[in-house]
Design a protein around this motif. Structure first.
Motif, mmCIF file in Angstrom:
data_model
loop_
_atom_site.group_PDB
_atom_site.id
_atom_site.type_symbol
_atom_site.label_atom_id
_atom_site.label_comp_id
_atom_site.label_asym_id
_atom_site.label_seq_id
_atom_site.Cartn_x
_atom_site.Cartn_y
_atom_site.Cartn_z
ATOM 1 N N GLY A 242 0.827 -1.196 0.000
ATOM 2 C CA GLY A 242 0.000 0.000 0.000
ATOM 3 C C GLY A 242 0.859 1.243 0.000
ATOM 4 O O GLY A 242 2.079 1.186 -0.123
ATOM 5 N N ALA A 243 0.223 2.377 0.173
ATOM 6 C CA ALA A 243 0.958 3.637 0.231
ATOM 7 C C ALA A 243 1.793 3.669 1.504
ATOM 8 O O ALA A 243 1.359 3.249 2.569
ATOM 9 C CB ALA A 243 -0.015 4.806 0.211
ATOM 10 N N VAL A 244 2.999 4.163 1.377
ATOM 11 C CA VAL A 244 3.914 4.226 2.509
ATOM 12 C C VAL A 244 4.312 5.673 2.725
ATOM 13 O O VAL A 244 4.679 6.369 1.787
ATOM 14 C CB VAL A 244 5.175 3.360 2.231
ATOM 15 C CG1 VAL A 244 6.157 3.475 3.373
ATOM 16 C CG2 VAL A 244 4.772 1.927 2.002
ATOM 17 N N ALA A 245 4.236 6.110 3.981
ATOM 18 C CA ALA A 245 4.528 7.505 4.285
ATOM 19 C C ALA A 245 6.024 7.799 4.289
ATOM 20 O O ALA A 245 6.436 8.909 4.049
ATOM 21 C CB ALA A 245 3.933 7.866 5.641
ATOM 22 N N ARG A 246 6.848 6.790 4.569
ATOM 23 C CA ARG A 246 8.298 7.007 4.619
ATOM 24 C C ARG A 246 8.978 5.882 3.841
ATOM 25 O O ARG A 246 8.420 4.811 3.683
ATOM 26 C CB ARG A 246 8.783 7.029 6.056
ATOM 27 C CG ARG A 246 8.568 5.700 6.763
ATOM 28 C CD ARG A 246 9.165 5.720 8.166
ATOM 29 N NE ARG A 246 8.853 4.508 8.868
ATOM 30 C CZ ARG A 246 9.426 3.321 8.677
ATOM 31 N NH1 ARG A 246 10.356 3.181 7.774
ATOM 32 N NH2 ARG A 246 9.078 2.269 9.380
ATOM 33 N N PRO A 247 10.179 6.130 3.380
ATOM 34 C CA PRO A 247 10.893 5.065 2.677
ATOM 35 C C PRO A 247 11.154 3.895 3.623
ATOM 36 O O PRO A 247 11.502 4.084 4.787
ATOM 37 C CB PRO A 247 12.215 5.721 2.260
ATOM 38 C CG PRO A 247 12.010 7.185 2.416
ATOM 39 C CD PRO A 247 10.919 7.372 3.428
ATOM 40 N N GLU A 248 10.970 2.699 3.107
ATOM 41 C CA GLU A 248 11.196 1.507 3.916
ATOM 42 C C GLU A 248 12.614 1.004 3.734
ATOM 43 O O GLU A 248 13.215 1.163 2.680
ATOM 44 C CB GLU A 248 10.253 0.387 3.486
ATOM 45 C CG GLU A 248 8.805 0.680 3.740
ATOM 46 C CD GLU A 248 7.942 -0.442 3.231
ATOM 47 O OE1 GLU A 248 7.341 -1.133 4.062
ATOM 48 O OE2 GLU A 248 7.885 -0.619 2.006
ATOM 49 N N SER A 249 13.125 0.373 4.768
ATOM 50 C CA SER A 249 14.430 -0.250 4.661
ATOM 51 C C SER A 249 14.294 -1.562 3.903
ATOM 52 O O SER A 249 13.190 -2.092 3.743
ATOM 53 C CB SER A 249 14.998 -0.515 6.054
ATOM 54 O OG SER A 249 14.280 -1.563 6.680
ATOM 55 N N LEU A 250 15.422 -2.086 3.466
ATOM 56 C CA LEU A 250 15.446 -3.369 2.783
ATOM 57 C C LEU A 250 14.781 -4.440 3.648
ATOM 58 O O LEU A 250 13.970 -5.219 3.177
ATOM 59 C CB LEU A 250 16.900 -3.738 2.478
ATOM 60 C CG LEU A 250 17.149 -5.068 1.814
ATOM 61 C CD1 LEU A 250 18.268 -4.922 0.800
ATOM 62 C CD2 LEU A 250 17.508 -6.120 2.824
ATOM 63 N N GLY A 251 15.112 -4.473 4.928
ATOM 64 C CA GLY A 251 14.543 -5.458 5.834
ATOM 65 C C GLY A 251 13.042 -5.329 5.982
ATOM 66 O O GLY A 251 12.319 -6.325 6.018
#
Length: 169
Positions: free
Chosen positions: A21-30
């Motif tokens: 879904g939409a993500v408010a912040r960049p996610e880490s690889l993990g």
């Protein structure tokens, strides 16, 4: 070899794809890797092999995309105490393979060997059949499932396959 009580050791575990879904912040690889529905089963496999005294592991991701899942699994394997981790990622998209190579190149642990290649996942699994991986990751549509299952069972001791559409076989 980790055995799942409801499946034979060479069974394929089929899992629905994860929806992002939409993500408010960049996610880490993990964080991205752990959203994959195969992650809990992968972690159980890694922990099970360590509990049995295994010190090395070989993981093949035959449809690796940008490599997030394979790279994170390799890092987690080291955290669990594996002294040697070998990973092979294959994908048909050259941009994703290049992205995976760049991410893997930033991993400083010499005990983790990761290779990412451009190729077809069926062909990669056929190549793996001679020396099956401890853990094989793949993806398949329902229409491909029967033929895919035969190829995948030969390529890995434990197979985790993401379903790309339709029902589980």
């Amino acid at each position: 070899m980790m055995r799942f009580s409801h499946l034979s050791p060479s069974a394929i575990i089929w899992m629905s794809p994860v929806s992002f879904g939409a993500v408010a912040r960049p996610e880490s690889l993990g964080e991205r890797a752990e959203k994959d529905r195969r992650w809990p089963a992968m972690l159980r496999k890694l922990k099970g092999l360590r509990k049995l005294g295994r010190r090395s592991i070989r993981i093949v991701d035959a449809d690796c995309g940008a490599g997030d899942l394979l790279i994170h699994a390799a890092q987690r394997a080291r955290e669990l105490g594996f002294v040697a981790v070998e990973g092979r990622g294959v994908d048909a998209d050259p941009q994703l393979v290049n992205a995976a190579k760049k991410t893997a190149a930033r991993q400083p642990d010499a005990a983790i060997g990761l290779v990412f290649e451009l190729g077809d996942q069926r062909e990669a699994m056929r190549e793996e059949a001679q020396f099956p991986a401890d853990l094989l990751l793949c993806s398949s549509s329902e229409s491909e499932a029967r033929d895919f299952a035969r190829i995948a069972r030969a390529a890995g001791d434990t197979v985790l396959c993401a379903r790309t559409g339709g029902r589980n076989p």
